[in-house]
Design a protein around this motif. Structure first.
Motif, PDB file in Angstrom:
ATOM      1  N   GLN A 168      21.279 -47.629 -25.799  1.00 36.57           N
ATOM      2  CA  GLN A 168      21.660 -48.021 -27.171  1.00 36.57           C
ATOM      3  C   GLN A 168      22.054 -49.492 -27.220  1.00 36.57           C
ATOM      4  O   GLN A 168      21.654 -50.232 -28.118  1.00 36.57           O
ATOM      5  N   ILE A 169      22.860 -49.904 -26.242  1.00 34.56           N
ATOM      6  CA  ILE A 169      23.315 -51.302 -26.194  1.00 34.56           C
ATOM      7  C   ILE A 169      22.109 -52.231 -26.060  1.00 34.56           C
ATOM      8  O   ILE A 169      21.971 -53.221 -26.774  1.00 34.56           O
ATOM      9  N   VAL A 170      21.192 -51.876 -25.155  1.00 34.85           N
ATOM     10  CA  VAL A 170      20.009 -52.727 -24.936  1.00 34.85           C
ATOM     11  C   VAL A 170      19.184 -52.803 -26.216  1.00 34.85           C
ATOM     12  O   VAL A 170      18.817 -53.899 -26.665  1.00 34.85           O
ATOM     13  N   GLU A 171      18.945 -51.660 -26.847  1.00 33.54           N
ATOM     14  CA  GLU A 171      18.103 -51.647 -28.068  1.00 33.54           C
ATOM     15  C   GLU A 171      18.747 -52.485 -29.169  1.00 33.54           C
ATOM     16  O   GLU A 171      18.068 -53.249 -29.853  1.00 33.54           O
ATOM     17  N   GLN A 172      20.075 -52.344 -29.323  1.00 34.28           N
ATOM     18  CA  GLN A 172      20.767 -53.118 -30.381  1.00 34.28           C
ATOM     19  C   GLN A 172      20.668 -54.614 -30.108  1.00 34.28           C
ATOM     20  O   GLN A 172      20.397 -55.405 -31.006  1.00 34.28           O
ATOM     21  N   LYS A 173      20.885 -55.005 -28.855  1.00 42.25           N
ATOM     22  CA  LYS A 173      20.842 -56.434 -28.509  1.00 42.25           C
ATOM     23  C   LYS A 173      19.433 -56.984 -28.684  1.00 42.25           C
ATOM     24  O   LYS A 173      19.252 -58.109 -29.146  1.00 42.25           O
ATOM     25  N   LEU A 174      18.450 -56.188 -28.304  1.00 41.22           N
ATOM     26  CA  LEU A 174      17.066 -56.656 -28.434  1.00 41.22           C
ATOM     27  C   LEU A 174      16.711 -56.821 -29.904  1.00 41.22           C
ATOM     28  O   LEU A 174      16.072 -57.795 -30.296  1.00 41.22           O
ATOM     29  N   ALA A 175      17.177 -55.891 -30.742  1.00 41.29           N
ATOM     30  CA  ALA A 175      16.892 -55.977 -32.176  1.00 41.29           C
ATOM     31  C   ALA A 175      17.546 -57.245 -32.740  1.00 41.29           C
ATOM     32  O   ALA A 175      16.944 -57.978 -33.524  1.00 41.29           O
ATOM     33  N   LYS A 176      18.792 -57.512 -32.306  1.00 36.41           N
ATOM     34  CA  LYS A 176      19.531 -58.681 -32.781  1.00 36.41           C
ATOM     35  C   LYS A 176      18.838 -59.962 -32.334  1.00 36.41           C
ATOM     36  O   LYS A 176      18.766 -60.944 -33.072  1.00 36.41           O
ATOM     37  N   VAL A 236      21.356 -59.424 -22.820  1.00 30.25           N
ATOM     38  CA  VAL A 236      22.122 -58.174 -22.748  1.00 30.25           C
ATOM     39  C   VAL A 236      23.091 -58.250 -21.568  1.00 30.25           C
ATOM     40  O   VAL A 236      22.679 -58.578 -20.448  1.00 30.25           O
ATOM     41  N   LYS A 237      24.363 -57.957 -21.834  1.00 31.91           N
ATOM     42  CA  LYS A 237      25.361 -57.937 -20.755  1.00 31.91           C
ATOM     43  C   LYS A 237      26.183 -56.657 -20.861  1.00 31.91           C
ATOM     44  O   LYS A 237      26.774 -56.386 -21.913  1.00 31.91           O
ATOM     45  N   ILE A 238      26.198 -55.926 -19.783  1.00 29.63           N
ATOM     46  CA  ILE A 238      27.001 -54.693 -19.746  1.00 29.63           C
ATOM     47  C   ILE A 238      27.980 -54.813 -18.590  1.00 29.63           C
ATOM     48  O   ILE A 238      27.585 -55.217 -17.483  1.00 29.63           O
ATOM     49  N   PHE A 239      29.251 -54.501 -18.834  1.00 33.86           N
ATOM     50  CA  PHE A 239      30.244 -54.444 -17.753  1.00 33.86           C
ATOM     51  C   PHE A 239      30.640 -52.991 -17.590  1.00 33.86           C
ATOM     52  O   PHE A 239      31.224 -52.387 -18.482  1.00 33.86           O
ATOM     53  N   LEU A 240      30.276 -52.433 -16.445  1.00 35.63           N
ATOM     54  CA  LEU A 240      30.493 -51.011 -16.197  1.00 35.63           C
ATOM     55  C   LEU A 240      31.692 -50.836 -15.280  1.00 35.63           C
ATOM     56  O   LEU A 240      31.733 -51.412 -14.189  1.00 35.63           O
ATOM     57  N   ASP A 241      32.670 -50.054 -15.727  1.00 36.68           N
ATOM     58  CA  ASP A 241      33.884 -49.862 -14.930  1.00 36.68           C
ATOM     59  C   ASP A 241      34.180 -48.370 -14.818  1.00 36.68           C
ATOM     60  O   ASP A 241      33.557 -47.562 -15.521  1.00 36.68           O
ATOM     61  N   ALA A 242      35.108 -48.009 -13.939  1.00 36.21           N
ATOM     62  CA  ALA A 242      35.578 -46.622 -13.828  1.00 36.21           C
ATOM     63  C   ALA A 242      36.860 -46.645 -13.009  1.00 36.21           C
ATOM     64  O   ALA A 242      37.097 -47.595 -12.246  1.00 36.21           O
ATOM     65  N   ALA A 243      37.682 -45.613 -13.165  1.00 34.93           N
ATOM     66  CA  ALA A 243      38.937 -45.529 -12.407  1.00 34.93           C
ATOM     67  C   ALA A 243      38.638 -45.523 -10.906  1.00 34.93           C
ATOM     68  O   ALA A 243      37.635 -44.946 -10.478  1.00 34.93           O
ATOM     69  N   PRO A 244      39.516 -46.148 -10.074  1.00 35.18           N
ATOM     70  CA  PRO A 244      39.255 -46.259  -8.632  1.00 35.18           C
ATOM     71  C   PRO A 244      39.023 -44.910  -7.953  1.00 35.18           C
ATOM     72  O   PRO A 244      38.155 -44.793  -7.077  1.00 35.18           O
ATOM     73  N   GLU A 245      39.775 -43.863  -8.347  1.00 35.74           N
ATOM     74  CA  GLU A 245      39.619 -42.555  -7.681  1.00 35.74           C
ATOM     75  C   GLU A 245      38.216 -42.011  -7.907  1.00 35.74           C
ATOM     76  O   GLU A 245      37.609 -41.434  -7.008  1.00 35.74           O
ATOM     77  N   VAL A 246      37.711 -42.205  -9.107  1.00 34.03           N
ATOM     78  CA  VAL A 246      36.367 -41.721  -9.428  1.00 34.03           C
ATOM     79  C   VAL A 246      35.336 -42.541  -8.668  1.00 34.03           C
ATOM     80  O   VAL A 246      34.386 -42.018  -8.097  1.00 34.03           O
ATOM     81  N   ARG A 247      35.557 -43.841  -8.615  1.00 29.07           N
ATOM     82  CA  ARG A 247      34.604 -44.693  -7.903  1.00 29.07           C
ATOM     83  C   ARG A 247      34.598 -44.373  -6.412  1.00 29.07           C
ATOM     84  O   ARG A 247      33.567 -44.346  -5.773  1.00 29.07           O
ATOM     85  N   GLY A 248      35.794 -44.067  -5.869  1.00 30.99           N
ATOM     86  CA  GLY A 248      35.889 -43.726  -4.448  1.00 30.99           C
ATOM     87  C   GLY A 248      35.119 -42.465  -4.128  1.00 30.99           C
ATOM     88  O   GLY A 248      34.379 -42.399  -3.149  1.00 30.99           O
TER      89      GLY A 248
END
Ligand code: DC
Length: 227
Positions: free
Chosen positions: A216-224, A143-155
């Protein structure tokens, strides 16, 4: 049959919410949470205390080799031990935040870190969070997730986290952009999504919504993966 315990890799820039997400996912699946940034931070602290130059790759590599950096799981989060000393709080201060980004550009440092992280995660049952987990540390992670967000929100998220440090949001955003730039453009293992990572943009999502998507992503990948 018991489910196989896999590696869940979470990468992304500072303030995207990956530490919080990693901790929640680890709790939900009964996995161990490893924040690799804390390992770079601990080495940065050691370099500062030793008076080592943050630009000297060979010295920093040697320093890593003679270090014991451990993440000890606790209910309230990992405790970080540097050569047996609890540095959990110290490594969250601003001087270490900046120094960690600087020490992390050096190949001998990264080689040592990646090897340690591979050892820690070898048996699976791990949520590992950082910048290069899906690309370098565990390129075969289920399972690989890349989590991003706009810089202002991250700040502003970082500002809330560090309210006690009393920085101004504008300066926090500026610091974050500078660190992002360094993390994303360094020659060695820059911060980029793995080709097979699922991208999640948390700019307009609540923590609950991010968690819902991630589960959801984890469950789908694990099922696959047939686990
Ligand atoms: O996630 P963090 O903010 O605690 O990370 C501190 C620094 O460590 C970050 O600026 C880049 C570096 N880092 C890295 O290069 N690779 C990782 N896997 C984790 C962190």
């Amino acid at each position: 049959m018991a489910r196989r315990r896999v590696v869940i890799a979470i990468d992304g820039p500072a303030g995207s919410g990956k530490s919080t997400l990693a901790a929640l996912l680890a709790r939900k699946f009964g996995y161990t949470n490893i924040e690799t940034g804390a390992m770079y931070r601990a080495l940065a602290l050691k370099a500062i205390e030793n008076g080592s130059s943050l630009d000297d790759a060979a010295t920093l590599g040697a320093l890593a080799h003679e270090s014991h950096i451990e993440l000890e799981p606790h209910a309230e989060g990992n405790r970080v031990l540097l050569d047996g000393r609890d540095v959990t709080r110290r490594i969250r201060q601003q001087d270490i935040t900046d120094a960690a980004s600087r020490v992390s550009i050096h190949p001998p440092v990264r080689e040592w870190m990646v090897r340690k992280q591979q050892e820690i995660g070898a048996a699976g049952g791990i949520v590992m969070e950082g910048r290069d987990i899906g690309t370098k540390v565990f390129p075969d992670a289920e399972v690989k997730i890349f989590l991003d967000a706009a810089p202002e929100v991250r700040g502003s998220r970082r500002f809330l986290q560090n309210a006690a440090v009393a920085s101004q949001p504008a300066s926090v955003v500026a610091e974050l952009r500078a660190r992002d730039e360094r993390d994303r453009t360094r020659a060695n293992s820059p911060l980029v999504p793995a080709q097979d990572a699922v991208l999640v943009d948390s700019t307009n999502l609540t923590l609950e919504q991010v968690m819902e998507q991630a589960v959801q992503i984890v469950e789908q990948k694990l099922a696959k993966a047939g686990t």
